[in-house]
Design an enzyme around this catalytic site. Sequence first.
Site, PDB file in Angstrom:
ATOM      1  N   ALA A  79      14.390  -8.093  -1.582  1.00  0.00           N
ATOM      2  CA  ALA A  79      14.317  -6.760  -0.986  1.00  0.00           C
ATOM      3  C   ALA A  79      12.894  -6.370  -0.616  1.00  0.00           C
ATOM      4  CB  ALA A  79      14.901  -5.725  -1.939  1.00  0.00           C
ATOM      5  N   THR A  80      11.952  -7.289  -0.767  1.00  0.00           N
ATOM      6  CA  THR A  80      10.572  -7.004  -0.376  1.00  0.00           C
ATOM      7  C   THR A  80      10.494  -6.711   1.119  1.00  0.00           C
ATOM      8  OG1 THR A  80       9.439  -8.228  -2.128  1.00  0.00           O
ATOM      9  CG2 THR A  80       8.326  -8.127  -0.015  1.00  0.00           C
ATOM     10  N   THR A  81       9.692  -5.719   1.493  1.00  0.00           N
ATOM     11  CA  THR A  81       9.425  -5.447   2.903  1.00  0.00           C
ATOM     12  C   THR A  81       7.938  -5.640   3.164  1.00  0.00           C
ATOM     13  OG1 THR A  81       9.137  -3.079   2.465  1.00  0.00           O
ATOM     14  CG2 THR A  81      11.335  -3.816   3.085  1.00  0.00           C
ATOM     15  N   ALA A 104      16.294  -5.814   4.627  1.00  0.00           N
ATOM     16  CA  ALA A 104      15.191  -4.854   4.594  1.00  0.00           C
ATOM     17  C   ALA A 104      15.615  -3.552   3.934  1.00  0.00           C
ATOM     18  CB  ALA A 104      14.679  -4.584   6.008  1.00  0.00           C
ATOM     19  N   ASN A 105      16.923  -3.346   3.822  1.00  0.00           N
ATOM     20  CA  ASN A 105      17.453  -2.156   3.153  1.00  0.00           C
ATOM     21  C   ASN A 105      18.748  -2.550   2.456  1.00  0.00           C
ATOM     22  OD1 ASN A 105      18.910   0.382   2.675  1.00  0.00           O
ATOM     23  ND2 ASN A 105      17.293   1.339   3.890  1.00  0.00           N
ATOM     24  N   HIS A 135       9.910   8.935   4.201  1.00  0.00           N
ATOM     25  CA  HIS A 135       9.952   8.451   2.823  1.00  0.00           C
ATOM     26  C   HIS A 135       8.981   9.254   1.960  1.00  0.00           C
ATOM     27  CE1 HIS A 135      11.965   4.950   4.657  1.00  0.00           C
ATOM     28  NE2 HIS A 135      12.461   4.732   3.446  1.00  0.00           N
ATOM     29  N   LYS A 139       5.157   5.595  -0.804  1.00  0.00           N
ATOM     30  CA  LYS A 139       5.473   4.393  -0.017  1.00  0.00           C
ATOM     31  C   LYS A 139       4.246   3.983   0.781  1.00  0.00           C
ATOM     32  CE  LYS A 139       8.863   2.476   3.229  1.00  0.00           C
ATOM     33  NZ  LYS A 139       9.153   1.281   2.384  1.00  0.00           N
TER      34      LYS A 139
END
Length: 240
Positions: A79-81, A104-105, A135, A139
């Site tokens: 789930a790393t972006t 990505a989500n 967000h 973030k």
Amino acid sequence: MNILLIGYGAMNQRVARLAEDKGHEIVGVIDRTSKASTPYSQYQHISECKEADVAIDFSNPELLFPLLEEQFNLPLVIATTGEKETLIQKLETLSQRTPVFFSANMSYGVHALTKILETAVPLLQDFDIELTEAHHNKKVDAPSGTLVKLYDVIKELRDNVSPVYDRHEKTEKRTHDEIGIHAVRGGTIVGEHDILFAGTDETITISHKAQSKDIFANGAIGAAEKLIHKNPGFYTFNNL
């Protein structure tokens, strides 16, 4: 299901809580930067955690990328972006020997949003498109990986589009091939993504608003539950 956590920030702490509520066990953590104390065994390398059935990653490229170069066969939910192109290349290579899931989500609702977008773009070819995400103030990356994914969907369906991230230096009218991309940061906003289609005398907005980060943690756990039964390959919500 025995889970190794890669990263132990706010998201994987939620994964731990929700996974244990579902009867799964957290058997270890890899995290070199978190200040949070952990009740779990800590490891430096994925291969060291022999008990794990799957690893769930909510971390960052600095932690994740070196781990991906190691030798292991553990299924991964990623789930790393950030640094998306490099990340995808590494995951596709890795998927030749182990199952890898990437999104990505991790919200299934966002997956549904992309499917709605795939239908809307061909129907609204004459409409201008603007993308906005919001967000919380902690973030660090912008725009979000999800907004980049939404732009990629549009790019596949509309010719010659280009992203515009900042308009304050431009003194010319908007062109139809521009896709405005906007990021808002503030407060404790979990995550909001809006797609604006602006036509002549009418607008259409498609929105997704996350009300709790639990949706991302539950999405990752659900993906892991399916992934451990898969053959080596690269998986997304489309083919899992």
